[in-house]
Structure formats: structure tokens, C-alpha cells
Design an enzyme around this catalytic site. Structure first.
Site, PDB file in Angstrom:
ATOM      1  N   ALA A 135       0.798  -1.229   0.000  1.00 12.11           N
ATOM      2  CA  ALA A 135       0.000   0.000   0.000  1.00 12.11           C
ATOM      3  C   ALA A 135       0.828   1.276   0.000  1.00 12.11           C
ATOM      4  O   ALA A 135       0.339   2.334  -0.403  1.00 12.11           O
ATOM      5  CB  ALA A 135      -0.946   0.002   1.200  1.00 12.11           C
ATOM      6  N   GLY A 195      -1.525  -7.129 -10.992  1.00 11.11           N
ATOM      7  CA  GLY A 195      -0.885  -6.211 -11.922  1.00 11.11           C
ATOM      8  C   GLY A 195       0.625  -6.296 -11.862  1.00 11.11           C
ATOM      9  O   GLY A 195       1.315  -5.620 -12.615  1.00 11.11           O
ATOM     10  N   ALA A 227      -3.111  -9.118 -15.619  1.00 13.40           N
ATOM     11  CA  ALA A 227      -2.873  -8.303 -16.814  1.00 13.40           C
ATOM     12  C   ALA A 227      -1.557  -7.563 -16.662  1.00 13.40           C
ATOM     13  O   ALA A 227      -1.189  -7.154 -15.555  1.00 13.40           O
ATOM     14  CB  ALA A 227      -4.008  -7.307 -17.039  1.00 13.40           C
ATOM     15  N   ASN A 282      -1.062  -4.748 -18.062  1.00 13.20           N
ATOM     16  CA  ASN A 282      -1.360  -3.321 -18.116  1.00 13.20           C
ATOM     17  C   ASN A 282      -2.870  -3.135 -18.015  1.00 13.20           C
ATOM     18  O   ASN A 282      -3.629  -3.830 -18.692  1.00 13.20           O
ATOM     19  CB  ASN A 282      -0.828  -2.726 -19.418  1.00 13.20           C
ATOM     20  CG  ASN A 282      -0.788  -1.216 -19.398  1.00 13.20           C
ATOM     21  OD1 ASN A 282      -1.812  -0.560 -19.270  1.00 13.20           O
ATOM     22  ND2 ASN A 282       0.401  -0.652 -19.532  1.00 13.20           N
ATOM     23  N   HIS A 333      10.155   3.556 -19.066  1.00 12.54           N
ATOM     24  CA  HIS A 333       9.542   3.619 -17.745  1.00 12.54           C
ATOM     25  C   HIS A 333      10.450   4.386 -16.788  1.00 12.54           C
ATOM     26  O   HIS A 333      11.587   4.698 -17.103  1.00 12.54           O
ATOM     27  CB  HIS A 333       9.286   2.209 -17.194  1.00 12.54           C
ATOM     28  CG  HIS A 333       8.126   1.517 -17.831  1.00 12.54           C
ATOM     29  ND1 HIS A 333       8.256   0.771 -18.984  1.00 12.54           N
ATOM     30  CD2 HIS A 333       6.818   1.451 -17.486  1.00 12.54           C
ATOM     31  CE1 HIS A 333       7.073   0.280 -19.314  1.00 12.54           C
ATOM     32  NE2 HIS A 333       6.194   0.678 -18.426  1.00 12.54           N
ATOM     33  N   HIS A 334       9.928   4.620 -15.595  1.00 10.50           N
ATOM     34  CA  HIS A 334      10.671   5.322 -14.550  1.00 10.50           C
ATOM     35  C   HIS A 334      11.902   4.516 -14.130  1.00 10.50           C
ATOM     36  O   HIS A 334      12.016   3.318 -14.397  1.00 10.50           O
ATOM     37  CB  HIS A 334       9.764   5.560 -13.340  1.00 10.50           C
ATOM     38  CG  HIS A 334       9.171   4.296 -12.782  1.00 10.50           C
ATOM     39  ND1 HIS A 334       9.824   3.511 -11.855  1.00 10.50           N
ATOM     40  CD2 HIS A 334       7.992   3.686 -13.026  1.00 10.50           C
ATOM     41  CE1 HIS A 334       9.077   2.471 -11.532  1.00 10.50           C
ATOM     42  NE2 HIS A 334       7.957   2.547 -12.237  1.00 10.50           N
ATOM     43  N   LYS A 392      11.697   0.960 -12.250  1.00  8.48           N
ATOM     44  CA  LYS A 392      11.064  -0.215 -12.855  1.00  8.48           C
ATOM     45  C   LYS A 392      12.009  -1.405 -12.784  1.00  8.48           C
ATOM     46  O   LYS A 392      13.163  -1.325 -13.195  1.00  8.48           O
ATOM     47  CB  LYS A 392      10.717   0.092 -14.319  1.00  8.48           C
ATOM     48  CG  LYS A 392      10.089  -1.056 -15.100  1.00  8.48           C
ATOM     49  CD  LYS A 392       8.665  -1.298 -14.680  1.00  8.48           C
ATOM     50  CE  LYS A 392       7.994  -2.284 -15.624  1.00  8.48           C
ATOM     51  NZ  LYS A 392       6.653  -2.679 -15.130  1.00  8.48           N
ATOM     52  N   GLY A 414       6.234  -6.015 -18.735  1.00 10.34           N
ATOM     53  CA  GLY A 414       5.200  -6.994 -19.052  1.00 10.34           C
ATOM     54  C   GLY A 414       4.348  -6.564 -20.231  1.00 10.34           C
ATOM     55  O   GLY A 414       3.949  -7.388 -21.065  1.00 10.34           O
ATOM     56  N   THR A 415       4.072  -5.267 -20.328  1.00 10.11           N
ATOM     57  CA  THR A 415       3.297  -4.761 -21.467  1.00 10.11           C
ATOM     58  C   THR A 415       4.061  -4.954 -22.762  1.00 10.11           C
ATOM     59  O   THR A 415       3.492  -5.354 -23.786  1.00 10.11           O
ATOM     60  CB  THR A 415       2.964  -3.276 -21.270  1.00 10.11           C
ATOM     61  OG1 THR A 415       2.236  -3.114 -20.042  1.00 10.11           O
ATOM     62  CG2 THR A 415       2.138  -2.738 -22.421  1.00 10.11           C
TER      63      THR A 415
END
Length: 278
Positions: A20, A102, A126, A128, A158-159, A162, A168-169
Site C-alpha cells: 500500500a 498487476g 494483466a 497493463n 519507464h521510470h 522499474k 510486461g506490457t
């Protein structure tokens, strides 16, 4: 945001959110706070003393299996890293709690563990949760098939935090291109690694082969996510690009998926199922 699917349960879907205090964990909490169809029943972190967040008290991730039942959770939403994700999903399956995953970067044994959990509980995984990425996945195969013999390159950005590369996308996009071209015998399912004719970056003397797909992972700053497919040949080029401007788009999609999954039978689901309204 209005969910795309209707929950079979009375009242809002009761969520458990792991990680979280992470990038996506905080986005999920913020998204849930703005919705009427979902509520956070449990939020865990390795650093629960950093709470509360969005008015939600944090619990230690070590207490997650016990608290699942005590808090009457309907669906787990996990955007963490592979090993703790698998552990959380297995705990959810044992408790009869659905799971939206995710997290990316699973190896074959971890993917198998998720598959096994989906035999006990509904599990939606998924790479994304952006609607635009789902649209891209639907059209990129058609484009690759129509432009047979054209060079194909994929650039994903990506940042700098990552963990997995390519993302994954990116792997999901590559699978669509490979399937359309039938250029590899082992285009992987579920995001598992498969090299095929993929070339990851280039260095030195590296003449391009006709059937290779160049793959380039860029990591910099706080970039949310950019995926570009380049098809070039015959004195023309086509670029298909998806750019996510804010992580909130992924959180919204994931919670749409959680509400849709609530009350579904055990099995393996994908975000395309949610958007298809099945």
C-alpha cells in the site's frame, strides 16, 4: 469512475491492497477513496507505521493471511513484486478471495503457481490496466500482419525504479507481433520469457536480420510508461504509441477489474474480459 462490470455481491466490493505504500499502492488507495463501488477493507505494507493513507490504516504484510478472513475481503489487488505477490495470491486462494494481479516479471514457476491458484479462486492477471494499451494490443497484430516483411522495433520507457525489462506490457505487444508473423515457435503466454527472434538492444557490429524484432528498454526519471511499435519498410513507416501520463489510469482499470471479478467463478481472466463486458 463507473466500473465496467457488475458485482454479484451486495454493496461495494471489499478490497485488500498489498504494497500500500508503494507507487501503485498509493494510487489504488486514492482511486478507491473516490469510488462508491469499492472500499478498502485491508491494506498491508512492510512499513505499516507510515499510515494511515487516504484515511486507511495500514497493517503489516506478515498479518495478511489472517486478516483476509477477519476483514471479509472479496478481492485482493496486488501490484508488488513476484515472490510476495505469489504468496499473497496463494493466501487469497486458500481464503476463497479473488485476486487481481498487476505485478509483472514472473518466472515460469511463479506463473505456474498463479495458474494453480486460479483453480481455487477467480484470478485476473494483466500486464497493463490502461484501456488504451488494450486497444493497442488489439490492433498491433493486424498492423504487423498487413506490413509483412517490414522491420519491427519496440521501444518501451519507464521510470528509473522499474524492476523488469522489458516490461510486461512490452512482452504482451511482442507476443502479438510474433503471433501475427509466425516468426517464432515459442511466443510465450502469460508474459513468460521467450527469446524468439528478439534482439535486445544493439552494440558493435550488429547487422539486422530480416525477421528480428528489436527491443529497447529505457529507464529514466519518473516516466509513467511509453510503448512504441515501429514498423518500417518500402519507403514508409508506421508508429503505434501509447503514453500513460499518470499511474491513476492503471489504478482505475485495476479497480474496474476487481469489481467485475467479485463473485465470478474460479478461473483465469484477463483485462480484455472486463472491457468485453462478459
Amino acid at each position: 469512475m463507473t466500473a465496467t462490470g457488475e458485482s454479484d455481491a451486495a454493496g461495494p466490493t471489499r478490497l485488500a491492497i498489498t504494497g500500500a505504500t508503494g507507487r501503485m499502492g498509493e494510487e489504488l488507495l486514492a482511486e478507491a477513496a473516490d469510488r462508491d463501488d469499492a472500499t478498502v477493507a485491508l491494506a498491508t505494507s512492510r512499513t505499516p507505521e507510515d499510515g494511515p493513507l487516504e484515511g486507511v490504516e495500514l497493517d503489516s504484510e506478515a498479518e495478511f493471511p489472517t486478516l483476509l478472513g477477519e476483514r471479509d475481503v472479496d478481492v485482493l489487488v496486488d501490484f508488488t513484486v513476484p515472490e510476495p505477490c505469489v504468496e499473497a495470491v496463494e493466501a487469497a486462494a486458500n481464503a476463497g478471495v479473488g485476486a487481481v494481479v498487476g505485478t509483472t516479471g514472473f518466472d515460469s514457476s511463479e506463473t505456474a503457481a498463479l495458474r494453480a491458484a486460479s483453480e481455487q479462486t477467480p484470478l485476473l492477471k494483466a500486464a497493463n490496466f490502461a484501456r488504451g494499451v488494450q486497444a493497442l494490443l488489439q490492433i498491433v497484430g493486424d498492423a504487423a500482419a498487413a506490413m509483412e516483411g517490414y522491420d519491427a522495433e519496440l521501444i518501451e520507457t519507464h521510470h528509473n525504479g522499474k524492476r523488469d525489462a522489458p516490461s510486461g506490457t512490452a512482452k504482451a505487444i511482442l507476443q502479438e507481433v510474433e503471433a501475427a508473423r509466425e516468426s517464432t515457435e515459442n511466443a510465450a503466454s502469460d508474459g513468460a520469457d521467450a527469446s524468439g527472434n528478439r534482439v535486445h538492444g544493439r552494440e558493435g557490429t550488429a547487422p539486422r536480420e530480416d525477421d528480428e524484432i528489436g527491443v529497447h528498454a529505457v529507464r529514466a526519471g519518473d516516466i509513467t510508461g511509453i510503448h512504441e511499435v515501429l514498423l518500417a519498410g518500402n519507403d514508409e513507416e508506421l508508429r503505434l504509441t501509447h503514453r500513460a501520463e499518470d499511474r491513476g489510469v492503471f489504478a482505475a482499470g485495476a479497480l474496474d477489474a476487481a469489481v467485475w471479478l467479485d463473485g465470478r467463478p474460479s478461473g483465469w481472466y484477463d483485462f480484455s474480459d472486463v472491457l468485453g463486458g462478459e
